[in-house]
Design a protein around this motif. Sequence first.
Motif, PDB file in Angstrom:
ATOM      1  N   GLU A  60       0.858  -0.972   0.005  1.00 29.04           N
ATOM      2  CA  GLU A  60      -0.039  -0.102  -0.047  1.00 29.04           C
ATOM      3  C   GLU A  60       0.704   1.248  -0.117  1.00 29.04           C
ATOM      4  OE1 GLU A  60      -2.860  -0.254   3.459  1.00 29.04           O
ATOM      5  OE2 GLU A  60      -3.853  -1.899   2.391  1.00 29.04           O
ATOM      6  N   ALA A  61       1.956   1.180  -0.421  1.00 35.27           N
ATOM      7  CA  ALA A  61       2.798   2.273  -0.627  1.00 35.27           C
ATOM      8  C   ALA A  61       2.416   3.520  -1.438  1.00 35.27           C
ATOM      9  CB  ALA A  61       4.324   1.788  -0.963  1.00 35.27           C
ATOM     10  N   PHE A  62       1.891   3.123  -2.471  1.00 35.92           N
ATOM     11  CA  PHE A  62       1.174   4.218  -3.262  1.00 35.92           C
ATOM     12  C   PHE A  62       0.248   4.926  -2.489  1.00 35.92           C
ATOM     13  CE2 PHE A  62      -1.932   5.833  -6.355  1.00 35.92           C
ATOM     14  CZ  PHE A  62      -1.207   6.522  -7.138  1.00 35.92           C
ATOM     15  N   LEU A  63      -0.751   4.221  -1.861  1.00 34.05           N
ATOM     16  CA  LEU A  63      -1.849   5.079  -0.858  1.00 34.05           C
ATOM     17  C   LEU A  63      -1.314   5.747   0.148  1.00 34.05           C
ATOM     18  CD1 LEU A  63      -4.515   2.281  -0.891  1.00 34.05           C
ATOM     19  CD2 LEU A  63      -4.825   4.521  -2.079  1.00 34.05           C
ATOM     20  N   LYS A  64      -0.168   5.287   0.793  1.00 34.36           N
ATOM     21  CA  LYS A  64       0.306   5.768   1.928  1.00 34.36           C
ATOM     22  C   LYS A  64       1.266   7.201   1.591  1.00 34.36           C
ATOM     23  CE  LYS A  64      -0.121   1.713   4.844  1.00 34.36           C
ATOM     24  NZ  LYS A  64       0.814   0.563   5.370  1.00 34.36           N
ATOM     25  N   LYS A  65       1.938   6.778   0.750  1.00 38.73           N
ATOM     26  CA  LYS A  65       3.006   7.903   0.403  1.00 38.73           C
ATOM     27  C   LYS A  65       2.693   8.972  -0.700  1.00 38.73           C
ATOM     28  CE  LYS A  65       6.730   4.960   2.130  1.00 38.73           C
ATOM     29  NZ  LYS A  65       8.267   4.502   1.869  1.00 38.73           N
ATOM     30  N   VAL A  66       1.603   8.693  -1.726  1.00 40.83           N
ATOM     31  CA  VAL A  66       1.296   9.614  -2.637  1.00 40.83           C
ATOM     32  C   VAL A  66      -0.002   9.969  -2.456  1.00 40.83           C
ATOM     33  CG1 VAL A  66       1.279   9.910  -5.399  1.00 40.83           C
ATOM     34  CG2 VAL A  66       2.803   8.316  -4.087  1.00 40.83           C
ATOM     35  N   VAL A  67      -0.921   9.097  -2.439  1.00 40.74           N
ATOM     36  CA  VAL A  67      -2.306   9.666  -2.414  1.00 40.74           C
ATOM     37  C   VAL A  67      -2.580  10.354  -1.015  1.00 40.74           C
ATOM     38  CG1 VAL A  67      -4.829   9.092  -2.352  1.00 40.74           C
ATOM     39  CG2 VAL A  67      -3.080   8.162  -3.847  1.00 40.74           C
ATOM     40  N   THR A  68      -2.363   9.637   0.192  1.00 40.69           N
ATOM     41  CA  THR A  68      -2.734  10.403   1.469  1.00 40.69           C
ATOM     42  C   THR A  68      -2.205  11.621   1.720  1.00 40.69           C
ATOM     43  OG1 THR A  68      -2.806   7.916   2.318  1.00 40.69           O
ATOM     44  CG2 THR A  68      -2.714   9.840   3.920  1.00 40.69           C
ATOM     45  N   PRO A  69      -0.839  12.026   1.457  1.00 41.51           N
ATOM     46  CA  PRO A  69      -0.280  13.312   2.156  1.00 41.51           C
ATOM     47  C   PRO A  69      -0.940  14.309   0.954  1.00 41.51           C
ATOM     48  CG  PRO A  69       1.377  11.800   1.545  1.00 41.51           C
ATOM     49  CD  PRO A  69       0.209  11.116   1.227  1.00 41.51           C
ATOM     50  N   ILE A  70      -1.333  14.231  -0.145  1.00 39.52           N
ATOM     51  CA  ILE A  70      -2.058  15.119  -0.924  1.00 39.52           C
ATOM     52  C   ILE A  70      -3.364  15.350  -0.539  1.00 39.52           C
ATOM     53  CG2 ILE A  70      -2.996  15.913  -3.125  1.00 39.52           C
ATOM     54  CD1 ILE A  70      -0.722  14.130  -4.506  1.00 39.52           C
ATOM     55  N   TYR A  71      -4.166  14.190  -0.044  1.00 38.38           N
ATOM     56  CA  TYR A  71      -5.530  14.272   0.363  1.00 38.38           C
ATOM     57  C   TYR A  71      -5.607  14.900   1.896  1.00 38.38           C
ATOM     58  CZ  TYR A  71     -10.087  13.066   2.213  1.00 38.38           C
ATOM     59  OH  TYR A  71     -11.279  13.106   2.784  1.00 38.38           O
ATOM     60  N   LEU A  72      -4.734  14.671   2.624  1.00 36.05           N
ATOM     61  CA  LEU A  72      -4.538  15.134   4.003  1.00 36.05           C
ATOM     62  C   LEU A  72      -4.279  16.822   3.953  1.00 36.05           C
ATOM     63  CD1 LEU A  72      -2.393  12.765   6.081  1.00 36.05           C
ATOM     64  CD2 LEU A  72      -4.965  12.993   6.157  1.00 36.05           C
ATOM     65  N   THR A  73      -3.569  17.281   2.758  1.00 35.56           N
ATOM     66  CA  THR A  73      -3.511  18.890   2.398  1.00 35.56           C
ATOM     67  C   THR A  73      -4.933  19.300   2.005  1.00 35.56           C
ATOM     68  OG1 THR A  73      -1.302  18.568   2.027  1.00 35.56           O
ATOM     69  CG2 THR A  73      -2.365  20.476   1.073  1.00 35.56           C
ATOM     70  N   ILE A  74      -5.573  18.493   1.311  1.00 34.69           N
ATOM     71  CA  ILE A  74      -7.029  18.985   1.041  1.00 34.69           C
ATOM     72  C   ILE A  74      -8.000  19.153   2.069  1.00 34.69           C
ATOM     73  CG2 ILE A  74      -9.110  18.219  -0.534  1.00 34.69           C
ATOM     74  CD1 ILE A  74      -7.040  16.944  -2.385  1.00 34.69           C
ATOM     75  N   ALA A  75      -7.997  18.023   2.917  1.00 30.46           N
ATOM     76  CA  ALA A  75      -8.687  18.080   4.077  1.00 30.46           C
ATOM     77  C   ALA A  75      -8.436  19.150   5.167  1.00 30.46           C
ATOM     78  CB  ALA A  75      -8.668  16.585   4.820  1.00 30.46           C
ATOM     79  N   LYS A  76      -7.139  19.507   5.199  1.00 30.74           N
ATOM     80  CA  LYS A  76      -6.836  20.604   6.198  1.00 30.74           C
ATOM     81  C   LYS A  76      -7.275  21.838   5.658  1.00 30.74           C
ATOM     82  CE  LYS A  76      -2.501  22.571   7.990  1.00 30.74           C
ATOM     83  NZ  LYS A  76      -1.076  22.834   8.142  1.00 30.74           N
ATOM     84  N   GLU A  77      -7.253  22.267   4.299  1.00 33.35           N
ATOM     85  CA  GLU A  77      -7.838  23.443   3.582  1.00 33.35           C
ATOM     86  C   GLU A  77      -9.348  23.262   3.834  1.00 33.35           C
ATOM     87  OE1 GLU A  77      -6.235  25.920   2.465  1.00 33.35           O
ATOM     88  OE2 GLU A  77      -4.303  25.048   3.159  1.00 33.35           O
ATOM     89  N   ALA A  78      -9.861  22.211   3.547  1.00 34.88           N
ATOM     90  CA  ALA A  78     -11.490  22.253   3.809  1.00 34.88           C
ATOM     91  C   ALA A  78     -11.946  22.513   5.358  1.00 34.88           C
ATOM     92  CB  ALA A  78     -11.844  20.823   3.417  1.00 34.88           C
ATOM     93  N   GLU A  79     -11.256  21.953   6.256  1.00 36.06           N
ATOM     94  CA  GLU A  79     -11.274  22.222   7.734  1.00 36.06           C
ATOM     95  C   GLU A  79     -11.127  23.802   8.072  1.00 36.06           C
ATOM     96  OE1 GLU A  79     -12.828  21.495  11.393  1.00 36.06           O
ATOM     97  OE2 GLU A  79     -12.801  20.270   9.555  1.00 36.06           O
ATOM     98  N   ARG A  80     -10.014  24.364   7.453  1.00 38.68           N
ATOM     99  CA  ARG A  80      -9.718  25.802   7.852  1.00 38.68           C
ATOM    100  C   ARG A  80     -10.892  26.654   7.200  1.00 38.68           C
ATOM    101  NH1 ARG A  80      -6.770  30.016   5.745  1.00 38.68           N
ATOM    102  NH2 ARG A  80      -6.601  28.786   3.470  1.00 38.68           N
ATOM    103  N   SER A  81     -11.197  26.302   5.891  1.00 38.98           N
ATOM    104  CA  SER A  81     -12.266  27.055   5.448  1.00 38.98           C
ATOM    105  C   SER A  81     -13.733  27.136   6.090  1.00 38.98           C
ATOM    106  CB  SER A  81     -12.479  26.551   3.981  1.00 38.98           C
ATOM    107  OG  SER A  81     -13.289  25.311   3.984  1.00 38.98           O
ATOM    108  N   LYS A  82     -13.938  25.934   7.045  1.00 41.47           N
ATOM    109  CA  LYS A  82     -15.173  26.008   7.859  1.00 41.47           C
ATOM    110  C   LYS A  82     -14.728  26.778   9.138  1.00 41.47           C
ATOM    111  CE  LYS A  82     -16.421  21.019   6.349  1.00 41.47           C
ATOM    112  NZ  LYS A  82     -16.467  19.640   6.918  1.00 41.47           N
ATOM    113  N   ARG A  83     -13.774  26.858   9.608  1.00 45.07           N
ATOM    114  CA  ARG A  83     -13.298  27.668  10.897  1.00 45.07           C
ATOM    115  C   ARG A  83     -13.313  28.938  10.864  1.00 45.07           C
ATOM    116  NH1 ARG A  83      -9.330  23.881  11.465  1.00 45.07           N
ATOM    117  NH2 ARG A  83      -7.710  25.492  11.460  1.00 45.07           N
ATOM    118  N   GLU A  84     -12.484  29.367   9.660  1.00 43.04           N
ATOM    119  CA  GLU A  84     -12.118  30.884   9.923  1.00 43.04           C
ATOM    120  C   GLU A  84     -13.193  31.657   8.610  1.00 43.04           C
ATOM    121  OE1 GLU A  84      -8.328  31.013   8.205  1.00 43.04           O
ATOM    122  OE2 GLU A  84      -7.422  29.842   9.817  1.00 43.04           O
ATOM    123  N   LYS A  85     -13.330  32.890   9.141  1.00 38.79           N
ATOM    124  CA  LYS A  85     -14.428  33.630   8.180  1.00 38.79           C
ATOM    125  C   LYS A  85     -13.357  34.665   7.489  1.00 38.79           C
ATOM    126  CE  LYS A  85     -18.450  33.486  11.341  1.00 38.79           C
ATOM    127  NZ  LYS A  85     -19.522  34.072  11.945  1.00 38.79           N
TER     128      LYS A  85
END
Length: 412
Positions: free
Chosen positions: A369-394
Amino acid sequence: MPSSSRTLSRGGPMQPPGSRRILRTQTAVNLGEPIFDSEVVPSSLVDIAPILRVANEIEASNPRVAYLCRFYAFEKAHRLDPTSSGRGVRQFKTALLQRLERENEPTLAGRAQKSDAREIQTFYQLYYKKYIQALQNASDQLDRAQLTKAYQTANVLFEVLKAVTQQHSVEVDHEILETADKVKEKTKIYLPFNILPLDPDSGNQAVMKFPEIQAAAVALRNTRGLPWPKSYEHKTDNVSNQREHLILLLANVNIRRNPKDDQQSKLDDNALHEVMKKLFKNYKKWCKYLHRKSSLWLPTIQQEVQQRKLLYMGLYLLIWGEAANLRFMPECICYIYHHMAFEMYGMLVGNVGAFTGEYVKPAYGGEKEAFLKKVVTPIYLTIAKEAERSKREKGNHSEWRNYDDLNEYFWY
Protein backbone atom coordinates in the motif's frame (compact mmCIF):
# COMPACT_ATOMS: atom_id res chain seq x y z
CA MET A 1 -20.78 7.20 -30.60
CA PRO A 2 -23.20 4.41 -31.62
CA SER A 3 -22.72 1.21 -29.68
CA SER A 4 -22.97 -2.38 -30.83
CA SER A 5 -25.51 -4.73 -29.29
CA ARG A 6 -22.54 -6.76 -28.04
CA THR A 7 -20.96 -3.83 -26.25
CA LEU A 8 -20.22 -4.64 -22.63
CA SER A 9 -20.05 -2.17 -19.79
CA ARG A 10 -19.30 -2.27 -16.10
CA GLY A 11 -22.16 -2.15 -13.68
CA GLY A 12 -21.26 1.14 -12.02
CA PRO A 13 -18.37 2.96 -10.35
CA MET A 14 -15.86 0.78 -8.58
CA GLN A 15 -15.45 1.02 -4.86
CA PRO A 16 -11.90 2.02 -3.82
CA PRO A 17 -10.06 -0.95 -2.29
CA GLY A 18 -9.21 1.09 0.79
CA SER A 19 -12.83 1.83 1.67
CA ARG A 20 -14.34 -0.05 4.65
CA ARG A 21 -17.79 -0.32 6.12
CA ILE A 22 -18.33 0.40 9.80
CA LEU A 23 -20.59 -1.35 12.27
CA ARG A 24 -24.33 -1.01 11.86
CA THR A 25 -26.81 -2.72 14.10
CA GLN A 26 -30.32 -3.74 13.25
CA THR A 27 -32.95 -4.56 15.84
CA ALA A 28 -34.43 -8.01 15.55
CA VAL A 29 -38.18 -8.07 15.94
CA ASN A 30 -38.23 -10.94 18.43
CA LEU A 31 -34.97 -10.62 20.35
CA GLY A 32 -34.21 -6.89 20.27
CA GLU A 33 -30.51 -7.59 19.69
CA PRO A 34 -27.86 -6.71 17.08
CA ILE A 35 -27.83 -8.90 13.98
CA PHE A 36 -24.29 -9.78 12.92
CA ASP A 37 -23.97 -8.94 9.26
CA SER A 38 -20.73 -10.35 7.87
CA GLU A 39 -20.38 -7.34 5.60
CA VAL A 40 -20.88 -4.77 8.35
CA VAL A 41 -18.10 -4.92 10.96
CA PRO A 42 -15.85 -2.31 12.54
CA SER A 43 -13.13 -1.19 10.15
CA SER A 44 -10.35 -2.49 12.41
CA LEU A 45 -11.95 -5.97 12.40
CA VAL A 46 -12.63 -6.26 8.68
CA ASP A 47 -10.62 -9.52 8.50
CA ILE A 48 -13.28 -11.39 10.47
CA ALA A 49 -16.07 -10.53 8.00
CA PRO A 50 -15.53 -13.69 5.87
CA ILE A 51 -15.71 -15.85 9.02
CA LEU A 52 -19.01 -14.32 10.09
CA ARG A 53 -20.35 -14.71 6.56
CA VAL A 54 -19.57 -18.44 6.67
CA ALA A 55 -21.19 -18.74 10.10
CA ASN A 56 -24.39 -17.19 8.75
CA GLU A 57 -24.26 -19.40 5.67
CA ILE A 58 -23.95 -22.75 7.46
CA GLU A 59 -26.16 -21.89 10.46
CA ALA A 60 -29.09 -23.95 9.21
CA SER A 61 -26.93 -26.96 8.27
CA ASN A 62 -24.88 -27.19 11.47
CA PRO A 63 -25.49 -24.68 14.29
CA ARG A 64 -22.54 -26.00 16.30
CA VAL A 65 -20.01 -25.39 13.51
CA ALA A 66 -21.54 -21.94 13.00
CA TYR A 67 -20.97 -21.33 16.73
CA LEU A 68 -17.33 -22.46 16.41
CA CYS A 69 -16.85 -20.03 13.51
CA ARG A 70 -18.23 -17.13 15.54
CA PHE A 71 -16.10 -18.13 18.53
CA TYR A 72 -13.01 -18.15 16.32
CA ALA A 73 -14.06 -14.75 14.89
CA PHE A 74 -14.31 -13.39 18.45
CA GLU A 75 -10.82 -14.64 19.32
CA LYS A 76 -9.42 -13.18 16.10
CA ALA A 77 -11.17 -9.88 16.78
CA HIS A 78 -9.46 -9.72 20.18
CA ARG A 79 -6.08 -10.35 18.57
CA LEU A 80 -6.70 -7.66 15.95
CA ASP A 81 -7.79 -5.03 18.50
CA PRO A 82 -6.97 -6.25 22.03
CA THR A 83 -7.73 -2.88 23.68
CA SER A 84 -11.01 -2.37 21.77
CA SER A 85 -9.85 1.09 20.79
CA GLY A 86 -11.31 1.01 17.29
CA ARG A 87 -14.58 2.68 16.48
CA GLY A 88 -17.48 0.41 17.47
CA VAL A 89 -15.20 -2.47 18.48
CA ARG A 90 -16.14 -2.63 22.16
CA GLN A 91 -19.87 -2.73 21.40
CA PHE A 92 -19.32 -5.31 18.68
CA LYS A 93 -17.26 -7.60 20.92
CA THR A 94 -19.75 -7.32 23.75
CA ALA A 95 -22.71 -8.20 21.56
CA LEU A 96 -20.87 -11.11 19.95
CA LEU A 97 -19.77 -12.47 23.33
CA GLN A 98 -23.34 -12.33 24.63
CA ARG A 99 -24.53 -14.28 21.63
CA LEU A 100 -21.82 -16.90 22.10
CA GLU A 101 -22.72 -17.35 25.77
CA ARG A 102 -26.37 -17.80 24.88
CA GLU A 103 -25.80 -20.26 22.02
CA ASN A 104 -23.11 -22.46 23.56
CA GLU A 105 -25.32 -24.95 25.43
CA PRO A 106 -28.09 -25.31 22.80
CA THR A 107 -25.61 -25.96 19.99
CA LEU A 108 -23.58 -28.28 22.20
CA ALA A 109 -26.68 -30.35 22.90
CA GLY A 110 -27.31 -30.71 19.17
CA ARG A 111 -23.76 -31.78 18.34
CA ALA A 112 -23.59 -35.13 16.52
CA GLN A 113 -19.94 -36.00 17.30
CA LYS A 114 -18.23 -36.50 20.65
CA SER A 115 -16.04 -33.40 20.37
CA ASP A 116 -16.01 -30.05 18.56
CA ALA A 117 -12.86 -31.11 16.71
CA ARG A 118 -14.56 -34.18 15.26
CA GLU A 119 -17.75 -32.23 14.58
CA ILE A 120 -16.07 -29.63 12.39
CA GLN A 121 -13.88 -32.22 10.62
CA THR A 122 -16.94 -34.27 9.74
CA PHE A 123 -18.80 -31.21 8.52
CA TYR A 124 -15.82 -30.06 6.43
CA GLN A 125 -15.63 -33.41 4.64
CA LEU A 126 -19.39 -33.42 4.09
CA TYR A 127 -19.35 -29.86 2.74
CA TYR A 128 -16.64 -30.70 0.22
CA LYS A 129 -18.12 -33.97 -0.99
CA LYS A 130 -21.80 -33.01 -1.08
CA TYR A 131 -21.53 -29.40 -2.23
CA ILE A 132 -18.24 -28.51 -3.93
CA GLN A 133 -17.89 -31.73 -5.92
CA ALA A 134 -21.48 -31.37 -7.10
CA LEU A 135 -20.66 -27.94 -8.56
CA GLN A 136 -17.26 -28.67 -10.08
CA ASN A 137 -18.65 -29.74 -13.46
CA ALA A 138 -21.01 -26.77 -13.79
CA SER A 139 -20.42 -24.62 -16.86
CA ASP A 140 -22.71 -21.61 -16.64
CA GLN A 141 -21.85 -18.37 -14.86
CA LEU A 142 -24.40 -18.84 -12.07
CA ASP A 143 -22.96 -22.21 -11.03
CA ARG A 144 -19.46 -20.83 -11.39
CA ALA A 145 -20.30 -17.99 -9.00
CA GLN A 146 -21.65 -20.56 -6.53
CA LEU A 147 -18.50 -22.65 -6.89
CA THR A 148 -16.32 -19.60 -6.27
CA LYS A 149 -18.24 -18.88 -3.08
CA ALA A 150 -18.08 -22.54 -2.05
CA TYR A 151 -14.29 -22.66 -2.32
CA GLN A 152 -13.99 -19.49 -0.24
CA THR A 153 -16.32 -20.97 2.37
CA ALA A 154 -14.32 -24.20 2.52
CA ASN A 155 -11.11 -22.20 2.91
CA VAL A 156 -12.54 -20.33 5.90
CA LEU A 157 -13.90 -23.56 7.40
CA PHE A 158 -10.44 -25.12 7.29
CA GLU A 159 -8.96 -22.07 9.01
CA VAL A 160 -11.46 -22.53 11.85
CA LEU A 161 -10.94 -26.30 11.80
CA LYS A 162 -7.19 -25.89 12.37
CA ALA A 163 -7.80 -23.59 15.33
CA VAL A 164 -10.32 -25.95 16.94
CA THR A 165 -8.24 -29.10 16.47
CA GLN A 166 -5.14 -27.35 17.80
CA GLN A 167 -7.04 -26.19 20.86
CA HIS A 168 -8.22 -29.76 21.57
CA SER A 169 -4.85 -31.34 20.63
CA VAL A 170 -6.50 -33.48 17.95
CA GLU A 171 -4.74 -34.45 14.73
CA VAL A 172 -6.35 -33.51 11.45
CA ASP A 173 -7.21 -36.47 9.22
CA HIS A 174 -4.87 -36.97 6.26
CA GLU A 175 -7.81 -36.94 3.85
CA ILE A 176 -8.87 -33.51 5.15
CA LEU A 177 -5.34 -32.14 4.70
CA GLU A 178 -5.31 -33.32 1.08
CA THR A 179 -8.73 -31.78 0.48
CA ALA A 180 -7.61 -28.51 2.07
CA ASP A 181 -4.61 -28.34 -0.29
CA LYS A 182 -6.96 -28.76 -3.27
CA VAL A 183 -9.26 -26.06 -1.93
CA LYS A 184 -6.37 -23.68 -1.33
CA GLU A 185 -5.17 -24.00 -4.92
CA LYS A 186 -8.67 -23.57 -6.33
CA THR A 187 -9.33 -20.55 -4.11
CA LYS A 188 -6.38 -18.81 -5.78
CA ILE A 189 -8.03 -19.43 -9.17
CA TYR A 190 -11.72 -18.97 -8.48
CA LEU A 191 -11.77 -15.34 -7.41
CA PRO A 192 -14.82 -13.05 -7.30
CA PHE A 193 -15.32 -11.15 -10.56
CA ASN A 194 -17.59 -8.47 -11.98
CA ILE A 195 -18.23 -9.42 -15.62
CA LEU A 196 -15.21 -11.38 -16.83
CA PRO A 197 -13.81 -14.48 -15.09
CA LEU A 198 -10.15 -14.16 -16.07
CA ASP A 199 -8.71 -17.24 -14.40
CA PRO A 200 -7.19 -20.14 -16.39
CA ASP A 201 -10.37 -22.24 -16.08
CA SER A 202 -12.68 -19.58 -17.53
CA GLY A 203 -12.44 -20.61 -21.18
CA ASN A 204 -15.79 -22.41 -21.18
CA GLN A 205 -17.69 -19.39 -19.87
CA ALA A 206 -19.99 -17.83 -22.49
CA VAL A 207 -18.73 -14.27 -22.04
CA MET A 208 -15.13 -15.40 -22.57
CA LYS A 209 -16.00 -16.92 -25.97
CA PHE A 210 -16.59 -13.55 -27.67
CA PRO A 211 -13.70 -13.08 -30.14
CA GLU A 212 -13.18 -9.44 -29.12
CA ILE A 213 -12.89 -10.47 -25.45
CA GLN A 214 -10.47 -13.26 -26.29
CA ALA A 215 -8.32 -10.94 -28.42
CA ALA A 216 -8.05 -8.30 -25.68
CA ALA A 217 -7.40 -10.88 -22.96
CA VAL A 218 -4.64 -12.56 -24.99
CA ALA A 219 -2.98 -9.19 -25.61
CA LEU A 220 -2.92 -8.40 -21.89
CA ARG A 221 -1.43 -11.81 -21.07
CA ASN A 222 1.63 -11.05 -23.18
CA THR A 223 4.37 -10.57 -20.58
CA ARG A 224 7.21 -11.59 -22.86
CA GLY A 225 10.46 -9.81 -22.02
CA LEU A 226 9.14 -7.91 -19.00
CA PRO A 227 11.47 -7.50 -15.99
CA TRP A 228 9.77 -9.10 -12.99
CA PRO A 229 10.60 -7.86 -9.47
CA LYS A 230 12.35 -10.37 -7.25
CA SER A 231 9.60 -10.21 -4.64
CA TYR A 232 6.74 -10.32 -7.16
CA GLU A 233 3.46 -11.55 -5.70
CA HIS A 234 0.17 -11.90 -7.54
CA LYS A 235 -2.25 -9.24 -6.34
CA THR A 236 -6.02 -8.99 -6.60
CA ASP A 237 -8.63 -6.34 -5.81
CA ASN A 238 -7.91 -3.16 -7.74
CA VAL A 239 -5.48 -4.83 -10.14
CA SER A 240 -8.13 -7.38 -11.16
CA ASN A 241 -10.77 -4.66 -11.46
CA GLN A 242 -8.65 -2.52 -13.74
CA ARG A 243 -7.51 -5.51 -15.84
CA GLU A 244 -11.15 -6.30 -16.50
CA HIS A 245 -11.87 -2.61 -17.10
CA LEU A 246 -9.16 -2.36 -19.78
CA ILE A 247 -10.23 -5.57 -21.52
CA LEU A 248 -13.80 -4.29 -21.76
CA LEU A 249 -12.66 -0.89 -23.09
CA LEU A 250 -10.61 -2.58 -25.80
CA ALA A 251 -13.28 -5.16 -26.64
CA ASN A 252 -16.00 -2.52 -26.95
CA VAL A 253 -13.99 -0.40 -29.39
CA ASN A 254 -12.82 -3.50 -31.24
CA ILE A 255 -16.36 -4.74 -31.91
CA ARG A 256 -17.57 -1.29 -32.93
CA ARG A 257 -14.77 -0.99 -35.45
CA ASN A 258 -15.25 -4.54 -36.75
CA PRO A 259 -18.95 -5.39 -36.16
CA LYS A 260 -19.04 -8.14 -38.82
CA ASP A 261 -15.78 -9.82 -37.91
CA ASP A 262 -16.55 -12.86 -35.73
CA GLN A 263 -13.09 -14.38 -36.15
CA GLN A 264 -10.90 -11.76 -34.50
CA SER A 265 -7.76 -13.64 -33.53
CA LYS A 266 -5.83 -10.63 -32.26
CA LEU A 267 -6.39 -7.13 -30.98
CA ASP A 268 -6.88 -4.54 -33.74
CA ASP A 269 -4.05 -1.97 -33.59
CA ASN A 270 -6.47 0.77 -34.65
CA ALA A 271 -8.80 -0.10 -31.77
CA LEU A 272 -5.87 -0.02 -29.37
CA HIS A 273 -4.79 3.38 -30.71
CA GLU A 274 -8.34 4.76 -30.35
CA VAL A 275 -8.65 3.70 -26.71
CA MET A 276 -5.20 5.07 -25.89
CA LYS A 277 -5.97 8.38 -27.61
CA LYS A 278 -9.13 8.87 -25.55
CA LEU A 279 -7.52 7.76 -22.30
CA PHE A 280 -4.58 10.16 -22.61
CA LYS A 281 -6.36 13.11 -24.22
CA ASN A 282 -6.17 15.24 -21.08
CA TYR A 283 -2.63 14.11 -20.25
CA LYS A 284 -1.41 15.17 -23.72
CA LYS A 285 -3.03 18.60 -23.26
CA TRP A 286 -1.38 18.91 -19.84
CA CYS A 287 2.06 18.14 -21.31
CA LYS A 288 1.52 20.62 -24.13
CA TYR A 289 0.45 23.40 -21.76
CA LEU A 290 3.50 22.89 -19.55
CA HIS A 291 5.84 22.44 -22.53
CA ARG A 292 6.85 19.02 -21.26
CA LYS A 293 7.61 15.98 -23.36
CA SER A 294 5.15 13.15 -22.85
CA SER A 295 6.37 10.15 -20.86
CA LEU A 296 4.68 7.83 -23.38
CA TRP A 297 7.85 6.59 -25.09
CA LEU A 298 7.34 3.67 -27.47
CA PRO A 299 10.00 1.12 -28.49
CA THR A 300 11.46 0.98 -31.98
CA ILE A 301 10.73 -2.75 -32.34
CA GLN A 302 7.22 -2.98 -33.79
CA GLN A 303 6.38 -6.25 -32.03
CA GLU A 304 6.83 -4.55 -28.64
CA VAL A 305 4.73 -1.45 -29.37
CA GLN A 306 1.38 -3.04 -28.50
CA GLN A 307 2.70 -4.40 -25.21
CA ARG A 308 4.14 -1.00 -24.24
CA LYS A 309 0.85 0.79 -25.05
CA LEU A 310 -1.07 -1.68 -22.88
CA LEU A 311 1.40 -1.15 -20.02
CA TYR A 312 1.00 2.63 -20.21
CA MET A 313 -2.79 2.33 -20.20
CA GLY A 314 -2.74 -0.21 -17.38
CA LEU A 315 -0.55 2.06 -15.27
CA TYR A 316 -2.92 4.99 -15.77
CA LEU A 317 -5.99 2.93 -14.80
CA LEU A 318 -4.24 1.59 -11.70
CA ILE A 319 -3.32 5.12 -10.60
CA TRP A 320 -6.87 6.28 -11.24
CA GLY A 321 -8.29 3.26 -9.43
CA GLU A 322 -6.25 3.95 -6.27
CA ALA A 323 -6.53 7.75 -6.39
CA ALA A 324 -9.76 7.92 -4.35
CA ASN A 325 -10.85 11.58 -4.00
CA LEU A 326 -7.89 12.78 -6.06
CA ARG A 327 -9.97 11.80 -9.08
CA PHE A 328 -11.58 15.23 -8.65
CA MET A 329 -8.18 16.73 -9.51
CA PRO A 330 -7.44 15.54 -13.07
CA GLU A 331 -4.28 17.64 -13.48
CA CYS A 332 -2.94 16.18 -10.22
CA ILE A 333 -3.50 12.73 -11.72
CA CYS A 334 -1.60 13.88 -14.83
CA TYR A 335 1.31 15.02 -12.66
CA ILE A 336 1.45 11.71 -10.78
CA TYR A 337 1.15 9.71 -13.99
CA HIS A 338 3.81 11.74 -15.79
CA HIS A 339 6.46 10.81 -13.23
CA MET A 340 5.35 7.21 -12.73
CA ALA A 341 5.24 6.55 -16.48
CA PHE A 342 8.81 7.84 -16.70
CA GLU A 343 9.84 5.51 -13.88
CA MET A 344 8.09 2.59 -15.57
CA TYR A 345 9.98 3.32 -18.79
CA GLY A 346 13.25 3.20 -16.86
CA MET A 347 12.28 -0.13 -15.32
CA LEU A 348 11.33 -1.59 -18.70
CA VAL A 349 14.52 -0.61 -20.51
CA GLY A 350 16.69 -1.54 -17.54
CA ASN A 351 18.16 1.90 -16.78
CA VAL A 352 20.45 2.13 -13.76
CA GLY A 353 20.91 5.05 -11.41
CA ALA A 354 23.93 7.23 -12.03
CA PHE A 355 24.96 7.18 -8.35
CA THR A 356 23.56 3.94 -6.96
CA GLY A 357 24.18 1.66 -9.93
CA GLU A 358 20.84 -0.04 -9.16
CA TYR A 359 17.91 -0.44 -11.52
CA VAL A 360 15.26 2.26 -11.45
CA LYS A 361 12.63 1.75 -8.75
CA PRO A 362 9.44 3.70 -7.96
CA ALA A 363 10.21 6.79 -5.90
CA TYR A 364 7.57 5.86 -3.31
CA GLY A 365 9.02 2.39 -2.68
CA GLY A 366 7.47 -1.01 -3.13
CA GLU A 367 6.09 -1.98 0.26
CA LYS A 368 2.43 -2.86 0.78
CA GLU A 369 0.00 0.00 0.00
CA ALA A 370 2.96 2.35 -0.54
CA PHE A 371 1.20 4.31 -3.30
CA LEU A 372 -1.83 4.98 -1.10
CA LYS A 373 0.26 5.88 1.94
CA LYS A 374 3.04 7.92 0.34
CA VAL A 375 1.37 9.53 -2.68
CA VAL A 376 -2.41 9.72 -2.32
CA THR A 377 -2.71 10.23 1.45
CA PRO A 378 -0.32 13.24 1.82
CA ILE A 379 -2.10 15.13 -0.97
CA TYR A 380 -5.52 14.28 0.42
CA LEU A 381 -4.52 15.37 3.94
CA THR A 382 -3.56 18.76 2.51
CA ILE A 383 -6.98 19.03 0.89
CA ALA A 384 -8.71 18.00 4.13
CA LYS A 385 -6.71 20.56 6.12
CA GLU A 386 -7.74 23.34 3.74
CA ALA A 387 -11.39 22.26 3.88
CA GLU A 388 -11.36 22.29 7.67
CA ARG A 389 -9.73 25.71 7.75
CA SER A 390 -12.39 27.12 5.45
CA LYS A 391 -15.07 25.92 7.89
CA ARG A 392 -13.45 27.48 10.98
CA GLU A 393 -12.26 30.80 9.62
CA LYS A 394 -14.31 33.60 8.17
CA GLY A 395 -12.90 35.63 5.35
CA ASN A 396 -13.01 36.35 1.67
CA HIS A 397 -13.68 33.43 -0.61
CA SER A 398 -10.43 34.26 -2.42
CA GLU A 399 -8.51 33.23 0.70
CA TRP A 400 -9.92 29.71 0.71
CA ARG A 401 -8.52 26.83 -1.29
CA ASN A 402 -10.67 23.96 -2.53
CA TYR A 403 -10.22 21.10 -4.97
CA ASP A 404 -10.12 23.40 -7.99
CA ASP A 405 -7.57 25.73 -6.42
CA LEU A 406 -5.27 22.91 -5.42
CA ASN A 407 -5.71 21.21 -8.77
CA GLU A 408 -4.67 24.48 -10.46
CA TYR A 409 -1.33 24.16 -8.69
CA PHE A 410 -0.53 21.24 -10.98
CA TRP A 411 -0.85 23.48 -14.03
CA TYR A 412 2.42 25.07 -12.95
